[in-house]
Design a protein around this motif. Structure first.
Motif: not given
Length: 574
Positions: A151-163
């Motif tokens: 239902e929601t995106a399992p991964l999210n690069i828009n985060s502190l750890w993504g940066i």
């Protein structure tokens, strides 16, 4: 010995018959130019952060520094900087050891491939990973939700750890390059003696190898830390949508909101002091690390360190290396080129949705063509000016050796030791009419001045290495044959260091072509650079067009790197 050489140089210069000779002229010009383009901007930052209309004013500094949002931004900056440094150092050290000291296959090819992230600006990678793993509609997230019913995106690069992940992918080569070179120069008898004494491989690495390459690790880690603390592109692309700010992005937002007003610039200067403080702490920490032990690599021997046999771990580690290269090199580059071909962002990446229209539109877009012309003008101008200025400063420091040469050398390398955002603020404060009524604000010249200050050290260091190999007797022989000081420089010294000058030009040209962190604060309505235009296109939602322009920039970078490689691969000491 050095005194004798210095006197010889002075005596030769005096033969021209003038009390104010060429050496004195070059020394004076070097000091004046570096004072103008380096010292004044840095001084203006400190002055405007703590003084207002000629009187001491700490209130604004305290208000800005202790603002809740700015404290949070500083916390994010430190967290990202430390995490990127730690993980980047671990990754760089691991692959440096693997490719420098083990018998893993395809070492030459993989070593070249691991250098690729160093060539490209990290914000290109941020663009690619945002298109793949954005929580709002990244291609991978969309596929996962459609395939597995999430239902929601399992991964999210828009985060502190993504940066942190993206910056680690592009900054670990700083440690990799430093350490792999140190490992290859290491005296093998040290490790062999430890093994003969019964030490295990892990003990040898911990007690012998790591201490010997600590200076190289420290130098690479410091470069990672400074680059991460100062970086604007990755936090802006991945953090803005989630209200994740760092000091560089807060400085940009602060000046952008203020519409270029002096108060906004002063607030940016105050935040810049914080950034300089954090970098200064990093420099002090590096000094403590290096002073905690005295180690040296014994060089000049014809022996090579013994390669460690990986045995059963060889192919699993080879597989790990290939996967790492695919993730950090292949995936972002392929994504940039594919997105540059797609008709609209979000359409499946299949041939039916591909078109060359994005590239064609770039050719007819005035703003885009102006940005390419601006970047070419700035890169070529900065490269040529810094090439000659760097050679002159290097000649003064290495050959003339005047009083205060240490100050000259420090001023030439200082701008690259401080964040680009800070330098941009200083240039704005210095050349917006505050000094002698000279205003370069919103012109292309203010960006050129910043590039000159930022990248002068590249040319200076390249020229210094070559000048140290030019023996004084060569100039002395030319003078003894009747050549003037100017003729000996033109006909003897400059031809001998020409490869270093050309290499220095490209070392400045390449980062100038892709630069964003400094330019984003300095560009005006008609002075957008290539990096700024790519960022602006993406920021306005024109992601395929931004990707197409990024693809063109990548091709330019690849061609220029090939030229640099051809020029420098056969360089030998004079």
């Amino acid at each position: 010995m050095n005194i004798g050489k210095s006197r010889k140089t002075s005596d030769l210069a005096a033969l021209d018959g003038a009390t104010f000779g060429l050496d004195k002229a070059m020394t004076l010009v070097s000091f004046v130019l570096l004072f103008v383009i380096v010292f004044i901007p840095i001084f203006m930052i400190v002055y405007n952060a703590f003084f207002f209309e000629g009187r001491f004013d700490i209130e604004m500094f305290q208000t800005v520094v202790f603002s809740k949002d700015n404290v949070e931004a500083m916390t994010n900056t430190v967290i990202i900087g430390v995490a990127v440094t730690v993980f980047g150092t671990i990754v760089g050290l691991f692959y440096a050891w693997l490719l420098g000291r083990s018998d893993i296959p395809c070492k030459g090819l993989m070593r070249a491939l691991f250098m690729i992230p160093y060539m490209f600006p990290p914000f290109f990678g941020a663009m690619a990973w945002d298109m793949l793993l954005s929580g709002r509609g990244g291609y991978v997230n969309t596929w996962l939700m459609n395939t597995f019913g999430f239902e929601t995106a399992p991964l999210n690069i828009n985060s502190l750890w993504g940066i942190i992940f993206v910056e680690v992918s592009y900054y670990f080569p700083f440690v990799f390059m430093q350490v792999v070179s140190a490992l290859e120069r290491m005296d093998p008898t040290l490790e062999e003696s430890a093994r003969i004494a019964g030490a295990s491989q892990g003990t040898v690495i911990r007690k012998i190898t790591i201490p010997l390459v600590t200076p190289a690790i420290s130098a690479g880690a410091l470069l990672i830390l400074i680059s991460s603390l100062a970086h604007f592109g990755v936090p802006a692309i991945l953090g803005f949508s989630k209200q994740i700010y760092t000091l560089p992005t807060v400085i940009y937002a602060c000046i952008d909101r203020a519409g270029g007003s002096f108060e906004g610039i002063r607030q940016g200067a105050a935040l810049s002091i914080l950034l300089v403080f954090v970098v200064a702490m990093a420099l002090i920490l590096q000094k403590i690390v290096l002073s905690s032990g005295s180690y040296d690599i014994i060089k000049g021997k014809s022996m090579r360190p013994t390669l460690i046999k990986l045995r059963g771990a060889k192919y699993p580690l080879l597989f790990l290396s290939v996967i790492t290269l695919i993730v950090i090199v292949l995936v972002p580059l392929v994504m940039i080129f594919l997105e540059g071909l797609v008709k609209a962002y979000g359409l499946p990446l299949i041939p039916e949705n591909f078109t060359l229209e994005n590239f064609q539109n770039l050719a007819t877009s005035k703003a885009t063509m102006d940005s390419i012309r601006n970047s070419l003008f700035l890169s070529i101008s900065a490269g040529v000016i810094c090439m000659f200025l760097g050679v002159m400063v290097a000649y003064v420091v290495i050959k003339i050796k005047p009083k205060g040469k240490e100050i000259l050398e420090m001023l030439s390398v200082l701008p690259y030791s401080i964040p680009g955002t800070v330098l941009a603020i200083g240039v704005i404060l210095a050349w917006s009419g505050a000094l002698w009524g000279i205003s370069l604000y919103n012109t292309i010249w203010i960006i050129l001045v910043a590039y000159m200050a930022r990248y002068l050290s590249f040319s200076m260091k390249s020229a210094s290495a070559s000048l140290q190999q030019v023996h004084p007797s060569l100039e002395e022989a030319a003078r003894a044959c009747g050549a003037s000081h100017t003729e000996s420089l033109k006909d003897v010294t400059l031809p001998l260091i020409r490869p270093a000058m050309v290499a220095g030009f490209f070392l400045i040209f390449l980062p100038s072509m892709r630069e964003l962190t400094t330019s984003i604060l300095l560009y005006g309505p008609y002075t957008r650079t290539l990096g700024v235009q790519i960022f602006a296109l993406r920021d306005s939602g024109q992601i395929p067009q931004a990707s197409a322009l990024a693809a063109i920039a990548i091709l330019i970078i690849i061609v220029c790197n090939f030229i640099v490689t051809q020029i420098t691969k056969d360089r030998k000491g004079v």
